[in-house]
Structures are given as structure tokens and as C-alpha cells.
Design a protein around this motif. Structure first.
Motif, short mmCIF file in Angstrom:
data_model
loop_
_atom_site.label_atom_id
_atom_site.label_comp_id
_atom_site.label_asym_id
_atom_site.label_seq_id
_atom_site.Cartn_x
_atom_site.Cartn_y
_atom_site.Cartn_z
N LEU A 126 -26.15 -76.04 -106.99
CA LEU A 126 -25.38 -74.80 -106.88
C LEU A 126 -25.85 -73.79 -107.92
O LEU A 126 -25.88 -74.09 -109.13
CB LEU A 126 -23.90 -75.10 -107.06
CG LEU A 126 -22.93 -73.94 -106.95
CD1 LEU A 126 -22.97 -73.33 -105.56
CD2 LEU A 126 -21.51 -74.40 -107.29
N LEU B 100 -30.30 -71.76 -99.79
CA LEU B 100 -29.30 -71.89 -98.75
C LEU B 100 -28.02 -71.18 -99.14
O LEU B 100 -27.50 -71.38 -100.24
CB LEU B 100 -28.98 -73.37 -98.49
CG LEU B 100 -30.09 -74.16 -97.81
CD1 LEU B 100 -29.85 -75.65 -97.99
CD2 LEU B 100 -30.15 -73.83 -96.33
N GLN C 210 -32.56 -75.86 -102.75
CA GLN C 210 -32.84 -77.24 -102.34
C GLN C 210 -34.29 -77.55 -102.63
O GLN C 210 -35.20 -76.88 -102.13
CB GLN C 210 -32.54 -77.42 -100.85
CG GLN C 210 -32.70 -78.84 -100.37
CD GLN C 210 -32.29 -79.01 -98.92
OE1 GLN C 210 -32.33 -78.08 -98.13
NE2 GLN C 210 -31.82 -80.21 -98.57
N ARG D 147 -36.26 -65.81 -93.15
CA ARG D 147 -36.55 -67.26 -93.10
C ARG D 147 -37.64 -67.62 -94.11
O ARG D 147 -37.60 -68.69 -94.71
CB ARG D 147 -36.99 -67.66 -91.69
CG ARG D 147 -35.92 -67.60 -90.64
CD ARG D 147 -34.76 -68.54 -90.93
NE ARG D 147 -35.15 -69.94 -90.93
CZ ARG D 147 -35.03 -70.75 -89.87
NH1 ARG D 147 -34.53 -70.28 -88.74
NH2 ARG D 147 -35.36 -72.01 -89.95
N PHE E 225 -23.35 -73.40 -93.30
CA PHE E 225 -24.58 -73.00 -93.97
C PHE E 225 -25.41 -72.08 -93.08
O PHE E 225 -25.38 -72.17 -91.85
CB PHE E 225 -25.44 -74.22 -94.30
CG PHE E 225 -24.98 -74.99 -95.50
CD1 PHE E 225 -24.02 -75.96 -95.38
CD2 PHE E 225 -25.54 -74.73 -96.75
CE1 PHE E 225 -23.59 -76.68 -96.49
CE2 PHE E 225 -25.12 -75.45 -97.87
CZ PHE E 225 -24.15 -76.42 -97.73
N GLY E 226 -26.18 -71.21 -93.74
CA GLY E 226 -27.23 -70.49 -93.06
C GLY E 226 -28.44 -71.38 -92.86
O GLY E 226 -28.46 -72.53 -93.28
N SER E 227 -29.45 -70.82 -92.20
CA SER E 227 -30.66 -71.60 -91.89
C SER E 227 -31.63 -71.67 -93.06
O SER E 227 -32.63 -72.39 -92.99
CB SER E 227 -31.37 -71.00 -90.68
OG SER E 227 -30.54 -71.10 -89.54
N TYR F 253 -27.10 -72.06 -102.92
CA TYR F 253 -27.72 -73.29 -103.38
C TYR F 253 -29.24 -73.14 -103.29
O TYR F 253 -29.75 -72.40 -102.46
CB TYR F 253 -27.32 -74.48 -102.49
CG TYR F 253 -25.92 -74.98 -102.68
CD1 TYR F 253 -24.85 -74.39 -102.00
CD2 TYR F 253 -25.65 -76.07 -103.50
CE1 TYR F 253 -23.56 -74.87 -102.15
CE2 TYR F 253 -24.35 -76.56 -103.65
CZ TYR F 253 -23.33 -75.94 -102.97
OH TYR F 253 -22.04 -76.42 -103.13
N GLY G 299 -32.10 -82.62 -104.23
CA GLY G 299 -30.94 -82.30 -103.42
C GLY G 299 -30.59 -80.82 -103.48
O GLY G 299 -31.42 -79.97 -103.81
N LEU G 300 -29.34 -80.52 -103.19
CA LEU G 300 -28.85 -79.15 -103.24
C LEU G 300 -28.16 -78.91 -104.59
O LEU G 300 -27.27 -79.67 -104.98
CB LEU G 300 -27.83 -78.89 -102.12
CG LEU G 300 -28.39 -78.57 -100.75
CD1 LEU G 300 -28.85 -79.83 -100.04
CD2 LEU G 300 -27.35 -77.84 -99.91
N PHE H 242 -21.41 -69.19 -101.30
CA PHE H 242 -22.18 -70.00 -102.24
C PHE H 242 -23.67 -69.78 -102.05
O PHE H 242 -24.12 -69.53 -100.92
CB PHE H 242 -21.90 -71.49 -101.99
CG PHE H 242 -20.44 -71.86 -101.98
CD1 PHE H 242 -19.69 -71.70 -100.83
CD2 PHE H 242 -19.84 -72.37 -103.11
CE1 PHE H 242 -18.34 -72.03 -100.81
CE2 PHE H 242 -18.48 -72.70 -103.10
CZ PHE H 242 -17.74 -72.54 -101.95
#
Lengths: 114, 113
Positions: A45, A90, A37, A9, A105-107, A35, A42-43, A33
Motif C-alpha cells: 500500500l 493498482l 505490485q 495500461r 481493482f482497476g486493471s 498499491y 506482493g501488493l 487506494f
């Protein structure tokens, strides 16, 4: 419950270190994927993969590489970490070729490079 | 390169009020998705819209897709503190049959009790 798991985390790394971010999904998804952030941006890639050992550059691949040796695992590698790579990272996965299918998505991993 | 613009960037309202946020694209959407992201978590899919003029409802949330498939809105009725989060629109399009998501920068919504 289906999910995408990111190994950490929070991470703090030093400038110049090689950093590995790991992501595992249990949904047998073809696509994975990475990303990043950032506030106001924003996100964005970084890389994605549509099959084992396949990878494609996203919009901001510079300074990163990826590895997908198994279908369920997608790793992001920062070859030589720099302070401008401090960000939230992410990982996501999705089923291939279906317009209605969303990403899972993961955390996230909050990486700080000092 | 497709650009998605969301407005407003920030919105803070009182519990019980109604609100609308917007998403506009520089090109026609392939497949529009709305996500909500809560602090410390990844985005979670709310809805997918594909057909121009489509309206979908999810409890107190109403999603509209423009006839020309270049814009969308999300309307929340009687907002609650649990609606607080970052709302992201995204277009699922691109390489090999809709593989990549392109995101807007998001609307950060705060609902005050």
C-alpha cells in the motif's frame, strides 16, 4: 458494470520526470487506494484516502504523493521518477466500514522508468 | 505489523487434479478475503470469511477459516486451466473500521491442460 478505470495500461517515463497516474471509480465509494505490485513482494500500500481531500500514508509512501479533489478520482504522483519505481500500479476502491465488502481493482498501470 | 504468509509460492499441476493453498497470519484476522488475479488484470474478490471455523464454497473452490482465525486454506477440486492465476489472501483491518487490506505475497497457480 461497476468499475475502476486507470488512465493508462502502459507507461514509459524517464528518470526525473514527474508522473501522474489517474484512477476513476463509478461506484460512489468512500475509500480509494494505490498499491504497487512487484514479484515476490506482493501488493504494498502506497497511499489511501477515505474522503475527498483526505489522505493517509500506507506502508511505502516515500517518493509518492496523492490528490483527491473529487470523490470519484484519486491520483498518484511520482514527484521525480526513479528506476526503482518501475512497477505495476493498482488502484482500488471500496465502501467504508463494512467487513464483508471487498475491494474493486482497476486493471493496473505498468510503469517503466528508464 | 501483520504478516501474511502464503504457501506454496508456486504450484503447477495437471488439469483434473485437486490442490490446496494456505494462508497464515502473524496475528488474528479481522476479516479474511481471498482474491484471484489473472495476468494483466487487477485482483478480483472470491470470498470473505469472518467467523472462526467458517467454510464457504464457490463451485469447485472451498475456503476454510481456522478456528483461531489465524489461518485459512483454499481447496480446488478438479482444477481447470481457467483456474490459472495468482491467488491472494488479505486481511481487511486497520484504520477507522476496517479500511485497509494487507496482502500475502500470493500463490501463483498454473493448471496445465
Amino acid at each position: 458494470d461497476v468499475k475502476v478505470t486507470q488512465s493508462s495500461r502502459y507507461l514509459v517515463k524517464r528518470t526525473g520526470e514527474k508522473v501522474f497516474l489517474e484512477c476513476v471509480q463509478d461506484m460512489d465509494h468512500e475509500n480509494m487506494f494505490w498499491y504497487r505490485q512487484d514479484p515476490g513482494l506482493g501488493l504494498r500500500l502506497i497511499y489511501f484516502s477515505y474522503d475527498v481531500k483526505m489522505k493517509e500514508k500506507g506502508d511505502i509512501p516515500e517518493g509518492y504523493s496523492v490528490s483527491r479533489e473529487k470523490k470519484e478520482r484519486f491520483s498518484l504522483i511520482l514527484e521525480s521518477a526513479s528506476t526503482n519505481q518501475t512497477s505495476m500500479y493498482l488502484c482500488a476502491s471500496s465502501r467504508a466500514g463494512q467487513l464483508n465488502y471487498g475491494y474493486t481493482f482497476g486493471s493496473g498501470t505498468r510503469l517503466t522508468v528508464v | 505489523t501483520q504478516l501474511l504468509e502464503q504457501s506454496p509460492q508456486f504450484l503447477s499441476i495437471q488439469e483434473g487434479e485437486n490442490l490446496t493453498v494456505y494462508c497464515n497470519s502473524s496475528s488474528v484476522f479481522s476479516s479474511l478475503q481471498w482474491y484471484r488475479q489473472e495476468p494483466g488484470e487487477g485482483p478480483v474478490l472470491l470470498v470473505t470469511v469472518v467467523t472462526g471455523g467458517e467454510v464457504k464454497k464457490l463451485k469447485r473452490l472451498t475456503f476454510q477459516f481456522g478456528d483461531a482465525r489465524k489461518d485459512s486454506s483454499l481447496h480446488i477440486t478438479a482444477a481447470q486451466p481457467g483456474d490459472t492465476g495468482l491467488y491472494l489472501c488479505a486481511d481487511r483491518g486497520g484504520f477507522q473500521g476496517a479500511q485497509k487490506l494487507v496482502f500475502g505475497q500470493g500463490t501463483r497457480l498454473t493448471i496445465n491442460p
